[in-house]
Scaffold this active site. Sequence first.
Site, mmCIF file in Angstrom:
data_model
loop_
_atom_site.group_PDB
_atom_site.id
_atom_site.type_symbol
_atom_site.label_atom_id
_atom_site.label_comp_id
_atom_site.label_asym_id
_atom_site.label_seq_id
_atom_site.Cartn_x
_atom_site.Cartn_y
_atom_site.Cartn_z
ATOM 1 N N GLU A 1 -6.995 10.673 -13.901
ATOM 2 C CA GLU A 1 -7.169 10.833 -12.448
ATOM 3 C C GLU A 1 -6.162 11.847 -11.891
ATOM 4 O O GLU A 1 -6.502 12.692 -11.075
ATOM 5 C CB GLU A 1 -7.006 9.470 -11.759
ATOM 6 N N THR B 1 2.820 2.153 -2.220
ATOM 7 C CA THR B 1 4.129 1.852 -2.815
ATOM 8 C C THR B 1 4.127 2.109 -4.317
ATOM 9 O O THR B 1 5.183 2.287 -4.906
ATOM 10 C CB THR B 1 4.507 0.375 -2.578
ATOM 11 N N GLU C 1 0.836 -1.206 0.000
ATOM 12 C CA GLU C 1 0.000 0.000 0.000
ATOM 13 C C GLU C 1 0.869 1.254 0.000
ATOM 14 O O GLU C 1 1.858 1.321 0.743
ATOM 15 C CB GLU C 1 -0.900 -0.026 1.244
ATOM 16 N N LEU D 1 -12.220 0.531 -2.769
ATOM 17 C CA LEU D 1 -12.170 -0.642 -3.654
ATOM 18 C C LEU D 1 -12.062 -0.212 -5.113
ATOM 19 O O LEU D 1 -12.338 -0.967 -6.031
ATOM 20 C CB LEU D 1 -13.404 -1.532 -3.431
ATOM 21 N N SER D 2 -11.684 1.056 -5.275
ATOM 22 C CA SER D 2 -11.327 1.580 -6.587
ATOM 23 C C SER D 2 -12.480 1.648 -7.581
ATOM 24 O O SER D 2 -12.362 1.226 -8.737
ATOM 25 C CB SER D 2 -10.173 0.741 -7.144
ATOM 26 N N SER D 3 -13.572 2.240 -7.108
ATOM 27 C CA SER D 3 -14.680 2.487 -8.042
ATOM 28 C C SER D 3 -14.240 3.486 -9.111
ATOM 29 O O SER D 3 -14.683 3.412 -10.258
ATOM 30 C CB SER D 3 -15.896 3.028 -7.290
ATOM 31 N N SER D 4 -13.331 4.398 -8.771
ATOM 32 C CA SER D 4 -12.929 5.413 -9.763
ATOM 33 C C SER D 4 -12.207 4.786 -10.950
ATOM 34 O O SER D 4 -12.533 5.088 -12.101
ATOM 35 C CB SER D 4 -12.045 6.495 -9.148
ATOM 36 N N GLY E 1 -16.248 5.300 -2.605
ATOM 37 C CA GLY E 1 -15.593 5.742 -1.361
ATOM 38 C C GLY E 1 -15.209 4.597 -0.444
ATOM 39 O O GLY E 1 -14.886 4.818 0.720
ATOM 40 N N ASP F 1 -4.443 0.837 -9.577
ATOM 41 C CA ASP F 1 -5.878 0.576 -9.739
ATOM 42 C C ASP F 1 -6.253 0.414 -11.212
ATOM 43 O O ASP F 1 -7.016 -0.479 -11.584
ATOM 44 C CB ASP F 1 -6.694 1.720 -9.115
HETATM 45 C C1 GLA Z 1 -5.261 4.598 -4.107
HETATM 46 C C2 GLA Z 1 -4.507 4.954 -5.381
HETATM 47 C C3 GLA Z 1 -3.472 3.880 -5.733
HETATM 48 C C4 GLA Z 1 -2.588 3.545 -4.540
HETATM 49 C C5 GLA Z 1 -3.430 3.299 -3.294
HETATM 50 C C6 GLA Z 1 -2.583 3.137 -2.067
HETATM 51 O O1 GLA Z 1 -6.046 3.477 -4.330
HETATM 52 O O2 GLA Z 1 -5.389 5.111 -6.452
HETATM 53 O O3 GLA Z 1 -2.700 4.309 -6.828
HETATM 54 O O4 GLA Z 1 -1.629 4.539 -4.333
HETATM 55 O O5 GLA Z 1 -4.345 4.360 -3.050
HETATM 56 O O6 GLA Z 1 -1.813 2.002 -2.170
#
Ligand code: GLA
Length: 399
Positions: free
Chosen positions: A158, A35, A33, A123-126, A120, A170
């Site tokens: 983004e 990284t 995370e 879980l990377s909805s974006s 939010g 993501d």
């Molecule tokens: C968000 C960012 C990713 C990553 C994580 C943390 O999800 O979109 O690129 O940096 O935070 O690991």
Amino acid sequence: MTNPQELAQAFSEMFGAQPRIFRAPGRVNLIGEHTDYNEGFVMPAAIDYFSFVAIAPREDRTITARSDNFPETAELNLDRPMKGRKHWSDYPLGVAVKLEEAGHRLKGADLLIHGDVPIGSGLSSSAAIEVSTALALLDNAGLSIDRLDLAKICQKAENEYVGIRSGIMDQFIACFGKKDTAVMLDCRSLESTPLPLPEDVKLVACNTMVKHQLASSEYNARREECEEGVRILSKHLPNIKSLRDVSIAELGRFGSDLSDVVYRRCRHVITENDRVLRAATALRNGEVSRFGKLMAQSHQSLRDDYEVSCKELDLMVEFANETPDCIGARMTGGGFGGATINLVNSSKVDEFTVHVAKRYADATKIQPEIYVCSAADGADRVLVKDRLPFPACCIRLRP
Ligand code: GLA
């Protein structure tokens, strides 16, 4: 609306046309995370929660975007692109702008977006919206591009349009996810290694249902602190380009010029990279409990050194660790709320969810959402067969 056929139906009622439908998955990150933007290692898995985009062409060069999560329709004239407005539509429209800037001439289109990835939640909805929109817009214009380029363009949207300086993780996993598999990604070379997940383990995401306001400003601040660390350390280590290049021994030796905060940020990134590599070895050797211990260390480091956890995430992890069938638990994603990722023995998932949900609700008075996920393939077009009874039949196409 929970299936593509309903989305197609809603689209044709709204726009009077039959759409094509694309989808991209959300993700969990098992370890690694904060990284990715330090050119380090991450280990995400795409999950079977998706963002769907229905699309049909228009005669002009306008993109309209609607979402069933938000009321208003957003518009973009491709010949007069505007800047991001701090609005949900910055994600799909930003992708259109960045595709055009990269030389991919788009055609006008109407878009209807439906997301199953909770917004939010970390879980990377974006990225799921960005990647599904990009596939839809390219297809609408009769174009296709290399998937890695597509991931990079979505990341650019983004970074530059939405204004969050996120790394590539993501968007990469939304493009390159693989069923039943986690993917270790080297964020410098962008080489990836598939790591099959044990069959008897489920990926369980526990949503704290909180998202603290400072999430995006603190995210960018962390990135700056890492850059400051590299700047100062490079006086002693002239060949380093990012924290990826610094060992923990070197940090100990040359870190005295760093402020306490920057020192701890650097320590998190350096130790986390090492944990990802060790976690990959553990997974390959079938040593799941070792993997779980590394997840626990990762959470502690994110809490104490990187300071991106919060009370709710810490509680969720604590309650997960009370159950004997939780192999590992940690926050996942950017932090400041959102979800934890838990590796749980498949046969005990029900006991796990009941326990964690009750303990969390009792402690916080917030009802969590818990998603039992499987690792899924990356983004794709979805074929919806006409006149099928609910649920719709989705036929997967090769990427
Ligand atoms: C968000 C960012 C990713 C990553 C994580 C943390 O999800 O979109 O690129 O940096 O935070 O690991």
